[in-house]
Each structure stands twice: as C-alpha cells, then as structure tokens.
Design a protein around this motif. Structure first.
Motif, PDB file in Angstrom:
ATOM      1  N   LEU A 123       0.755  -1.266   0.297  1.00 18.17           N
ATOM      2  CA  LEU A 123       0.181  -0.172   0.172  1.00 18.17           C
ATOM      3  C   LEU A 123       0.962   1.340   0.002  1.00 18.17           C
ATOM      4  N   VAL A 124       1.953   1.435   0.924  1.00 19.22           N
ATOM      5  CA  VAL A 124       2.686   2.421   0.972  1.00 19.22           C
ATOM      6  C   VAL A 124       3.480   2.792  -0.557  1.00 19.22           C
TER       7      VAL A 124
ATOM      8  N   SER B 240       2.680  -2.388 -11.030  1.00 15.74           N
ATOM      9  CA  SER B 240       3.540  -2.020  -9.951  1.00 15.74           C
ATOM     10  C   SER B 240       3.298  -3.293  -8.892  1.00 15.74           C
ATOM     11  N   LEU B 241       2.051  -3.859  -8.624  1.00 12.21           N
ATOM     12  CA  LEU B 241       1.530  -4.761  -7.860  1.00 12.21           C
ATOM     13  C   LEU B 241       1.958  -6.344  -8.442  1.00 12.21           C
ATOM     14  N   TYR B 242       2.120  -6.297  -9.535  1.00  9.05           N
ATOM     15  CA  TYR B 242       2.692  -7.497 -10.218  1.00  9.05           C
ATOM     16  C   TYR B 242       4.141  -7.733  -9.718  1.00  9.05           C
ATOM     17  N   ASP B 243       5.254  -6.536  -9.961  1.00 11.18           N
ATOM     18  CA  ASP B 243       6.394  -6.888  -9.502  1.00 11.18           C
ATOM     19  C   ASP B 243       6.513  -7.300  -8.244  1.00 11.18           C
ATOM     20  N   THR B 244       5.539  -6.331  -7.269  1.00 10.93           N
ATOM     21  CA  THR B 244       5.642  -6.541  -5.871  1.00 10.93           C
ATOM     22  C   THR B 244       5.254  -7.945  -5.508  1.00 10.93           C
ATOM     23  N   VAL B 245       4.162  -8.396  -5.736  1.00 14.77           N
ATOM     24  CA  VAL B 245       3.850  -9.817  -5.648  1.00 14.77           C
ATOM     25  C   VAL B 245       4.758 -10.973  -6.178  1.00 14.77           C
ATOM     26  N   VAL B 246       5.589 -10.837  -7.410  1.00 15.16           N
ATOM     27  CA  VAL B 246       6.423 -11.592  -7.623  1.00 15.16           C
ATOM     28  C   VAL B 246       7.487 -11.579  -6.676  1.00 15.16           C
ATOM     29  N   VAL B 247       7.995 -10.628  -6.073  1.00 13.98           N
ATOM     30  CA  VAL B 247       9.092 -10.618  -4.964  1.00 13.98           C
ATOM     31  C   VAL B 247       8.666 -11.207  -3.631  1.00 13.98           C
ATOM     32  N   PHE B 248       7.260 -10.712  -3.344  1.00 16.46           N
ATOM     33  CA  PHE B 248       6.727 -11.260  -2.195  1.00 16.46           C
ATOM     34  C   PHE B 248       6.663 -12.879  -2.035  1.00 16.46           C
TER      35      PHE B 248
ATOM     36  N   GLY C 280       6.485   2.446 -10.411  1.00 20.57           N
ATOM     37  CA  GLY C 280       6.359   1.101 -10.011  1.00 20.57           C
ATOM     38  C   GLY C 280       7.344   0.199  -9.839  1.00 20.57           C
ATOM     39  N   ALA C 281       8.051   0.040 -10.914  1.00 16.46           N
ATOM     40  CA  ALA C 281       9.474  -0.880 -10.893  1.00 16.46           C
ATOM     41  C   ALA C 281      10.373  -0.520  -9.595  1.00 16.46           C
ATOM     42  N   TYR C 282      10.414   0.753  -9.551  1.00 14.91           N
ATOM     43  CA  TYR C 282      11.340   1.243  -8.486  1.00 14.91           C
ATOM     44  C   TYR C 282      11.023   0.817  -7.049  1.00 14.91           C
ATOM     45  N   SER C 283       9.447   1.223  -6.978  1.00 15.38           N
ATOM     46  CA  SER C 283       9.051   0.923  -5.479  1.00 15.38           C
ATOM     47  C   SER C 283       9.029  -0.524  -5.137  1.00 15.38           C
TER      48      SER C 283
ATOM     49  N   ILE D 153      11.344  -0.005  -2.170  1.00 16.83           N
ATOM     50  CA  ILE D 153      10.444   0.431  -1.092  1.00 16.83           C
ATOM     51  C   ILE D 153       9.722  -0.741  -0.671  1.00 16.83           C
ATOM     52  N   ALA D 154       9.004  -1.469  -1.325  1.00 14.51           N
ATOM     53  CA  ALA D 154       8.200  -2.601  -0.704  1.00 14.51           C
ATOM     54  C   ALA D 154       8.845  -3.588  -0.023  1.00 14.51           C
ATOM     55  N   THR D 155       9.924  -4.341  -0.605  1.00 15.83           N
ATOM     56  CA  THR D 155      10.741  -5.282   0.033  1.00 15.83           C
ATOM     57  C   THR D 155      11.377  -4.819   1.157  1.00 15.83           C
ATOM     58  N   PRO D 156      12.242  -3.906   1.210  1.00 19.20           N
ATOM     59  CA  PRO D 156      13.107  -3.119   2.247  1.00 19.20           C
ATOM     60  C   PRO D 156      12.225  -2.827   3.407  1.00 19.20           C
ATOM     61  N   LEU D 157      10.964  -2.350   2.969  1.00 24.27           N
ATOM     62  CA  LEU D 157       9.799  -1.982   4.247  1.00 24.27           C
ATOM     63  C   LEU D 157       9.416  -3.392   4.846  1.00 24.27           C
ATOM     64  N   VAL D 158       9.168  -4.129   4.151  1.00 24.55           N
ATOM     65  CA  VAL D 158       8.526  -5.794   4.692  1.00 24.55           C
ATOM     66  C   VAL D 158       9.842  -5.954   5.753  1.00 24.55           C
ATOM     67  N   ALA D 159      11.101  -6.033   5.206  1.00 27.67           N
ATOM     68  CA  ALA D 159      12.326  -6.452   6.256  1.00 27.67           C
ATOM     69  C   ALA D 159      12.178  -5.659   7.208  1.00 27.67           C
ATOM     70  N   ASP D 160      12.017  -4.264   7.276  1.00 22.59           N
ATOM     71  CA  ASP D 160      11.843  -3.374   8.391  1.00 22.59           C
ATOM     72  C   ASP D 160      10.999  -3.984   9.226  1.00 22.59           C
ATOM     73  N   LEU D 161       9.789  -4.182   8.699  1.00 27.76           N
ATOM     74  CA  LEU D 161       8.637  -4.502   9.886  1.00 27.76           C
ATOM     75  C   LEU D 161       8.884  -6.028  10.382  1.00 27.76           C
ATOM     76  N   LYS D 162       9.276  -6.701   9.416  1.00 25.03           N
ATOM     77  CA  LYS D 162       9.476  -8.109  10.307  1.00 25.03           C
ATOM     78  C   LYS D 162      10.677  -8.329  11.236  1.00 25.03           C
ATOM     79  N   GLU D 163      11.603  -7.393  11.079  1.00 20.53           N
ATOM     80  CA  GLU D 163      12.879  -7.476  11.951  1.00 20.53           C
ATOM     81  C   GLU D 163      12.326  -6.888  13.192  1.00 20.53           C
TER      82      GLU D 163
END
Length: 370
Positions: free
Chosen positions: A168-169, A204-212, A286-289, A293-303
């Motif tokens: 969402l961010v 943007s969601l497509y690239d993000t979901v692939v990494v997730f 979208g490719a940049y985020s 943005i998305a994956t590093p932010l997930v890592a911050d939240l999980k840590e």
C-alpha cells in the motif's frame, strides 16, 4: 544479451547479489525527496483538470489557417476563460474551454466562427455540465479507493498484513509521483489519466507480488536455522527476481514511450498524452517501488518481531564466532587476517591442517602414540 542472461542466472542462483535491503535508508531518502517534490508541484501548480471533471465545452473546427496561438487568443477573448487548443491531423482545431456555462456555448461558437473565418454550423460543440463533471471526479476517487482496499485485503490474506502495508505504501508512492509529474508538466487530467493510473498500479503490484511470493517461499522455517536473517533472505529474493522485473518493465515501457514521445510529440496526437504520460511515469515508479521500497519496508517490519530479533542475534553471534575462529586459525598458520597471499609463496591453509606422520616420530614412547 548473453552476458545479461548469465548475470540473471547468477543472480537467481545467489552467486552474485547487490545489497538492496542493507542500503534501504538511501532508497528511502531518494523516495522522500521525490515525493516532497511531487507534493510541492501539486500544491503550487495544481492539476490541470479536464472538462470531464469540472465542466465546459470542446469545440472542433474544420480546417483553418489560424495557428494554435491565435486560436487560444480568440477562445479566451470570446469566453473569458483559459483555453487549451490542439492541432488536429485534418487541419482543424480542438478548442477546449473549461468552467463555462453550457448556455453560452452558442455565443462562443459564433464568435470563434467569425474569428477563425469558418462556418459556425461546421463547428462541433461537445458540452459537459459542472454537476456531471463533479460526479465523474467523485466516481474516479471512489474507484481508486475501492481498488486500494481490495489490494490490501488480498495481500493480507495471500501473504500477511506487513506485506499488505508495504504494498500500500508503494502504491501511494507511485500515485503521488505520477500526479506530481502531471502537475509539474501541466498535462491535462482526463478519464484516460485515471485509466492509466489504475493500469500502472496493476503493473506495480505485479512486480511486488513476484518478489513477495519468492520471499514467502524462502522464509519458511527461517527461525530453525542460524545462517540468514530475514533481511538477508529478502535481499536474495530481490536479486533472484531482479532481471525478470527489469525485463518486464522495459518491454512495457518501450511501446508506451513510443506512444508518448512519437505519437504525442512528433505526430501531435495530444489526446494520447493524458494516458501515455501516466503509464510511462507510473511503470517506472512502480518498478522502482517494488524493488527499493516495498521489500525493504517488509524487512524493516519483520525485523521488529521478537522471533526475528532473536534470530538476528543468533545469526550475528554465529558470524562473529566464525570470524573469530577464522582469525585464530589464520594466526596459527602465520597469516594475518587481512593480509593477502604472497605472490611467490605457497598459499597458506586456513584452519587445522593434517601433517604427514614421521617414521621416527613417537619412537621410544611407552604408549607408542605419535
């Protein structure tokens, strides 16, 4: 191309990697700077809303010798409002005047016919009332809000709420940058722009979901090992899908760039600019985020989770122990930890070595041990 393919294979296998997650503060800073610039553009310049959102009239004239600048002057003088004029391929003009009352359309058309020296009956007028424009704007915002809610619900169910928050961010980041570019450039916002925004959010969601998805697979039973932290695995997930994300983005950007720069720039097809600009900027953002943005932010939240904090401590402790053992072994071998190998000497063996047994070694000892 073969080198790029080899690089992609090595990235996927984890043989080479770039520390995206470790340098996340740099990416956050760049994104914050770009977002602030976009917000300033929206605040200072504002969006150039089309008549579909604020009401007005569009006049299409037959072929005329008047230039775009002259037609803008004629339209502003006859209506008292700012006008947007585009040259058509037929030699005619498309004159758009926003904010006027529909009852004055006939008066403005007669004035334009006289100034442009054309027949008034051949000027086509399309009218949009202010109330209808407000309804269109309201529906566009409602559609965008519903899209965001559905995205968050889906990602929270398919993955977890932290990934939903990060996605969402990233989406808000992409929308803010795209609308800010529209404000700075001054392109008109039309229903095509809204369609373009919804389209780039899907990319943007497509690239993000692939990494997730890769991250979800690689973090199963993560706490049962002491080799990798969550940030390490997140970084590996980005690297393993990096070339794929770049390829899909470039392939999508090429036709959009042709639509924007060739169709809108050289051919003068101004009606294509509203959707092509949103697609071009949104796809790149979208490719940049999704990567920065998305994956590093997930890592911050999980840590921040207790389990992941404990895992990080164990991993760092094991790495420190391994480093200390390596330094001790190097010292026993007579090699400094940071000393390179001499060019004219045999490489030293790090760690315990097996020495060849001497035939006379241990003779005379009661135990007979060597």
């Amino acid at each position: 191309m073969s080198k790029l393919g080899n690089l992609g294979a090595r990235l996927h296998r984890g043989e080479v990697s770039y520390d995206f997650v470790g340098k996340r503060k740099i990416w956050y800073g760049i994104s914050i700077l770009i977002t602030i610039t976009a917000i300033l553009g929206l605040t200072v310049r504002g969006l150039n809303m089309g008549i579909e959102f604020q009401g007005g009239a569009v006049f299409t004239t037959p072929s005329t010798s008047a230039s775009v600048a002259q037609a803008e002057t004629y339209a502003q003088d006859s209506s008292g409002h700012q006008a947007v004029v585009q040259k058509l391929g037929t030699g005619g003009l498309r004159i758009q005047i926003a904010g006027i009352e529909t009852g004055k359309a006939d008066q403005i058309r007669d004035a334009l016919a006289k100034d442009l020296n054309v027949n008034a009956e051949k000027i086509n007028a399309d009218l949009v009332g202010p109330s209808w424009g407000e309804q269109i704007a309201s529906k566009a915002w409602q559609g965008l809000a519903i899209f965001m809610v559905l995205v968050v619900i889906y990602l929270a169910i398919a993955f977890e709420w932290r990934m939903a928050v990060a996605a969402l961010v990233a989406l808000i980041h992409d929308i803010t940058i795209t609308t800010g570019i529209y404000a700075l450039v001054g392109f008109e916002v039309t229903p095509g722009t809204v369609i373009g925004l919804l389209t780039i959010l899907g990319y943007s969601l497509y690239d993000t979901v692939v990494v997730f998805d890769s991250l979800k697979e690689q973090t199963k039973d993560l706490t049962k090992q002491t080799r990798w932290t969550y940030s390490d695995v997140a970084n590996m997930s980005i690297n393993s899908t990096l070339v794929r994300s770049i390829n899909t983005t470039v392939v999508a950007l090429l036709p959009v760039a042709g639509l924007l720069f060739i169709g809108g720039g050289f051919l003068g097809a101004g009606t294509l600019n509203d959707i092509s600009l949103s697609l071009f900027v949104g796809l790149a953002a979208g490719a940049y985020s999704s990567i920065f943005i998305a994956t590093p932010l997930v890592a911050d939240l999980k840590e921040r989770e207790p389990q992941m904090r404990a895992l990080r401590k164990r991993v760092l402790a094991k790495r420190a122990q391994a480093s200390a053992e390596g330094e001790l072994a190097a010292a026993r071998a007579g090699v400094e930890p940071d000393e390179g190998e001499p060019e004219d000497s045999t490489p030293a063996v790090v760690g315990q070595r097996d020495q060849p047994a001497s035939r006379t070694r241990g003779r005379g000892r009661p135990s007979g041990k060597r």
